[in-house]
Structures are given as structure tokens and as C-alpha cells.
Scaffold this active site. Structure first.
Site, PDB file in Angstrom:
ATOM      1  N   HIS A  23       6.035  -6.119  -9.316  1.00 46.62           N
ATOM      2  CA  HIS A  23       5.998  -4.914  -9.405  1.00 46.62           C
ATOM      3  C   HIS A  23       6.890  -4.145 -10.671  1.00 46.62           C
ATOM      4  CE1 HIS A  23       5.091  -4.353  -4.827  1.00 46.62           C
ATOM      5  NE2 HIS A  23       4.845  -4.150  -5.054  1.00 46.62           N
ATOM      6  N   HIS A  79      -6.890  -5.996  -0.310  1.00 49.66           N
ATOM      7  CA  HIS A  79      -6.188  -4.800  -0.529  1.00 49.66           C
ATOM      8  C   HIS A  79      -6.401  -4.907  -2.092  1.00 49.66           C
ATOM      9  CE1 HIS A  79      -2.303  -3.572  -1.582  1.00 49.66           C
ATOM     10  NE2 HIS A  79      -1.039  -4.003  -1.570  1.00 49.66           N
ATOM     11  N   GLU A  81      -4.020  -3.623  -4.792  1.00 56.75           N
ATOM     12  CA  GLU A  81      -3.763  -3.717  -5.610  1.00 56.75           C
ATOM     13  C   GLU A  81      -3.089  -5.241  -6.808  1.00 56.75           C
ATOM     14  OE1 GLU A  81       0.365  -3.963  -3.774  1.00 56.75           O
ATOM     15  OE2 GLU A  81       1.688  -3.302  -6.049  1.00 56.75           O
ATOM     16  N   ASP A  83      -2.238  -6.962  -8.272  1.00 50.10           N
ATOM     17  CA  ASP A  83      -1.999  -8.756  -8.461  1.00 50.10           C
ATOM     18  C   ASP A  83      -3.464  -9.774  -7.502  1.00 50.10           C
ATOM     19  OD1 ASP A  83      -1.044  -7.028  -6.238  1.00 50.10           O
ATOM     20  OD2 ASP A  83       0.255  -8.679  -5.564  1.00 50.10           O
ATOM     21  N   HIS A 146       0.894  -2.931   3.326  1.00 47.98           N
ATOM     22  CA  HIS A 146       2.214  -2.349   2.984  1.00 47.98           C
ATOM     23  C   HIS A 146       1.970  -0.640   1.983  1.00 47.98           C
ATOM     24  CE1 HIS A 146       2.822  -3.325  -1.778  1.00 47.98           C
ATOM     25  NE2 HIS A 146       2.066  -4.501  -1.037  1.00 47.98           N
ATOM     26  N   ASP A 165      -0.639  -9.447   1.613  1.00 45.14           N
ATOM     27  CA  ASP A 165       0.564  -9.588   1.187  1.00 45.14           C
ATOM     28  C   ASP A 165       1.062  -9.862   3.016  1.00 45.14           C
ATOM     29  OD1 ASP A 165       1.084  -8.606  -1.343  1.00 45.14           O
ATOM     30  OD2 ASP A 165       0.344  -6.766  -0.663  1.00 45.14           O
ATOM     31  N   TYR A 193      11.789 -10.447   1.064  1.00 42.86           N
ATOM     32  CA  TYR A 193      10.124 -10.162   0.457  1.00 42.86           C
ATOM     33  C   TYR A 193      10.072  -8.623   1.578  1.00 42.86           C
ATOM     34  CZ  TYR A 193       5.188  -9.509   0.018  1.00 42.86           C
ATOM     35  OH  TYR A 193       3.641  -9.786  -0.107  1.00 42.86           O
ATOM     36  N   HIS A 226       0.286 -14.459  -1.402  1.00 48.83           N
ATOM     37  CA  HIS A 226       1.511 -14.636  -2.046  1.00 48.83           C
ATOM     38  C   HIS A 226       1.888 -16.179  -1.122  1.00 48.83           C
ATOM     39  CE1 HIS A 226       0.964 -11.256  -4.406  1.00 48.83           C
ATOM     40  NE2 HIS A 226       1.901 -10.724  -3.490  1.00 48.83           N
TER      41      HIS A 226
HETATM   42 FE1  FEO Z   1       0.586  -5.564  -2.666  1.00 46.43          FE
HETATM   43 FE2  FEO Z   1       0.431  -7.877  -2.779  1.00 46.43          FE
HETATM   44  O1  FEO Z   1      -0.188  -6.764  -3.439  1.00 46.43           O
END
Ligand code: FEO
Length: 397
Positions: A23, A79, A81, A83, A146, A165, A193, A226
């Protein structure tokens, strides 16, 4: 590189051993991370998520060795995002017409980031995608866990929940599974996390856990995006989340401070001594905020029933590492935690009151106006700080 995880399901992600900040610079990743993507090859071939953009070329090259790219029937984006979606533009250069299944919010996210008009198919909770061979993907929206677009996908028959996530950790490992890694390291990264990313959404998470459990879906594996895949008792991380989402606290008091000439540091240590003398069972930890990793300290705050925070007075206010950290805590919306404040001063002495106001604004329950001390604490002042620690121990009960 691909790794078979069950029957016709393959891990096709990337282990990022190098990553130390996530981030931007906002989340420390001392142990790296992984971007887990998955390939399902039934009658239909499905790719679930991709990897972070710097690894896009490597990802597509490896994926092409795992399957003919043109044979991918569907892409599921749990998702948007970066990553997880960062390698999509590179992949879509090869298969631009492949349909992408995701939530309506994910369409906005992907269009906003990549400015492409791919073949989006919006899905909602309960929608299914038939993969043949008696298997289907069932989608479950995970809004605000999230991000607004977050989603999980469940593979029937193999009973795998692709949770994205949720239930993940920033933890680089090539062991792949939860039962093959050091358990202390694993849970340290899990709670970090949760504390740093999911705390503000705990109320939503409680409802979502109830909703998912009420579906009575058998879950043999939780394949996160992750860190490790939970194959050994995957329910254990669901139970942990249920515990953490319920205004979690341990029998811990955390003392945080910054100092200019060690006066406020002395107060911190004497307050901690006072707490310990009054309650030998409580865990007391002290962290100097100016040179401690703030994400690690957030994890300690998450575990605490009370936070004691100090700064000397400077320019009628407080030192910026302390102010910045309180801002961070405010954003995470901690609940059910008490607080006290302290600080040394040379003339005006506003810091304990400034800290009190900031901590109240951040949602903490303050025990009093705080402890302030003129100049460096002498023996008498140190005794007052110890006595204040005794009061803190009582107030924390
Ligand atoms: Fe919310 Fe692993 O990205």
C-alpha cells in the site's frame, strides 16, 4: 510455476520475497508476501485473479506454460486492487475477448485503473458459473472486506473457497499450505493483517461470517490471495476472525511515547512499573513511536485493553510521530479500549490534554485528564508516575 492444490485446481501466483512495504509505504511487510492466482481446468478453464503489475510479464509467461491462454474460458476477478489485477492488462493483450466475471464495483475499479472496455459480466451473491464435470463456481460478495468490490468464489465438488484478501497474510513462503509453515510466524502475520486492514470493518465482518456459515457449504480449503492456503482445519482461521471481529482485547496494556530529552521516556517506564506492581498478571509493553514500526505497534494496540500514550509539549501541542500514530488509530476505528495520557513540559504543558482530546476523537475511553510533569522527573515525580500506573491498572479492569 504452477502447483497442483487439488484435482484440477492449480496455484499460478507469485511469491514476492522482496516486498518490504505494501500500500505504498503504509504497511510494513517484514516477511514479504504472495499474490495467489488460481487456474481451474474442468470442461471450462477459469483463471481466478492475477498478480501485482511488476510481475505481469512473468505471470503471463508462466500461465502460458500451464495452459494455452486461448483455452481460458473465463477470468474471475475477486477484487480489483492492483496487487491482484495488475497483470490483467498484459494478459488481456493475448486474450482480449475473454469474459471477466466480477462485481459491479469491480467493473468500476478495473475501468478506472486500466481504462479498457473488456467483456465484463457482473455477478452477485449466489450467482453460479457452470464449469462442467458437475462443478460450479458460486460467487459471494464480500463488500467492504476490505473494498466495495471484494468478492469470494466457492468451487463446488472440490469445496474450495477462494477468499481473496480475507483470511490472508503478508507472508512469503513456497510451502503453500498453513500446516507446513512456522505457526508463530503465520499467526503473527494474520493478526497484523487483521489489525491493520480489517479492524474498521469488524461489524460488517461479523455479519458476513454469519452469512457465509449459514450457507452450510463444506469448506475443505480456503485459498487466499496472500500467504498460505488453509487446508489443515480451515475453520481455525474463520474462528480467529470471529474472535478478532468482536472488539478483541487481551490482558495487555501498551505504553506508547515519544520523547525529546528522555523526561517523557522516564515517565513511560515508571508508569509501566506502576502498572506491573498493581497487576502482575497484565502484559505491559512499551514502544517509542519515533523508531518503532507503526504497523507492528497497531497490532499491539489491537491486542490491548488500554493504551497509555505520552509526548512532551512542543509548540503547544505534541510530537508528530505521536500525532501521526493517533491519526492512524482513528482511521482503524478501534472500539472498547481505554486510554490515559502523559507528558513532560518546560512551560505551557498542554500535551496530556491535547493527547486526551485526540484519543477521545479516535474513539478511546479516557480515564482522566492525564499526568503532566514540569521539567525532568525527579524521584518524587517518578513516584507520582508509578502511582499513576497503579491508577491505570485499576481503571483497566
Ligand atoms: Fe485488497 Fe490484496 O488487495
Amino acid at each position: 510455476m504452477k502447483k497442483n492444490i487439488k484435482n484440477n485446481v492449480w496455484w499460478v501466483g507469485k511469491v514476492d520475497w522482496d516486498l518490504r512495504k505494501f500500500h505504498g509505504d503504509d504497511y510494513s511487510t517484514h516477511k514479504g508476501s504472495t499474490y495467489n492466482a488460481y487456474l481451474i481446468r474442468e470442461e471450462k478453464t477459469v483463471l481466478i485473479d492475477t498478480v501485482w503489475e511488476p510481475y505481469a510479464a512473468e505471470f503471463v509467461e508462466n500461465l502460458a506454460m500451464a495452459t494455452d491462454l486461448k483455452k481460458i474460458d473465463y477470468i474471475v476477478v475477486n477484487h480489483g486492487e492492483v496487487d491482484h489485477s495488475g497483470a490483467l492488462p498484459e494478459l488481456m493483450k493475448h486474450i482480449p475477448d475473454t469474459p471477466i466475471y466480477c462485481t459491479a464495483h469491480a467493473v468500476k475499479s478495473l475501468k478506472g485503473q486500466y481504462h479498457q472496455d473488456w467483456d465484463f459480466h457482473v455477478v452477485d451473491t449466489g450467482d453460479k458459473l457452470d464449469l462442467g464435470n458437475g462443478k460450479e463456481l458460486i460467487f459471494v460478495k464480500m463488500s467492504m472486506l476490505h473494498w466495495p468490490d471484494s468478492m469470494a468464489s466457492y468451487l463446488s465438488g472440490d469445496n474450495i473457497l477462494f477468499s481473496n484478501d480475507a483470511f490472508g497474510q503478508h507472508y512469503a513462503t513456497d510451502k503453500l499450505y498453513n500446516d507446513l509453515v512456522d505457526q508463530c510466524e503465520l499467526f503473527e502475520e494474520c493478526i497484523k493483517y487483521y489489525a491493520n486492514i480489517l479492524t474498521p470493518f469488524s461489524k460488517i465482518l461479523r455479519r458476513k461470517l454469519d452469512e457465509v456459515l449459514s450457507l452450510n457449504l463444506p469448506i475443505d480449503m480456503i485459498a487466499t490471495s496472500h500467504g498460505v492456503i488453509w487446508r489443515d482445519d480451515p475453520g481455525q482461521i474463520i474462528r480467529k476472525y470471529a474472535e478478532w471481529a468482536n472488539d478483541y482485547r487481551e490482558n495487555q496494556i501498551t505504553v506508547l511515547y515519544d520523547t525529546m530529552w528522555n523526561g517523557t521516556k522516564t515517565l513511560a517506564e515508571k508508569i509501566a512499573e506502576g502498572i506491573r506492581s498493581a497487576d502482575p498478571d497484565v502484559t505491559v509493553k512499551i514502544y517509542p513511536l519515533a523508531h518503532t514500526d507503526h504497523n507492528d505497534v497497531i497490532t499491539e494496540v489491537f491486542k490491548s485493553k488500554m493504551v497509555v500514550i505520552g509526548s512532551p509539549t512542543i509548540a503547544n501541542s505534541v510530537l508528530h510521530p505521536v500525532a501521526g500514530f493517533i491519526h492512524m488509530m482513528k482511521g482503524l476505528k478501534f472500539r472498547n479500549k481505554k486510554a490515559a495520557t502523559f507528558g513532560c513540559y518546560g512551560w505551557s504543558g498542554e500535551s496530556p490534554k491535547v493527547l486526551k482530546d485526540m484519543m477521545e476523537d479516535a474513539g478511546f475511553d479516557l480515564m482522566d485528564e492525564g499526568l503532566k510533569n514540569l521539567w525532568n522527573p525527579d524521584r518524587e515525580a517518578q513516584k507520582r508516575a508509578m502511582d499513576y500506573g497503579v491508577e491505570i491498572a485499576k481503571a483497566s479492569l
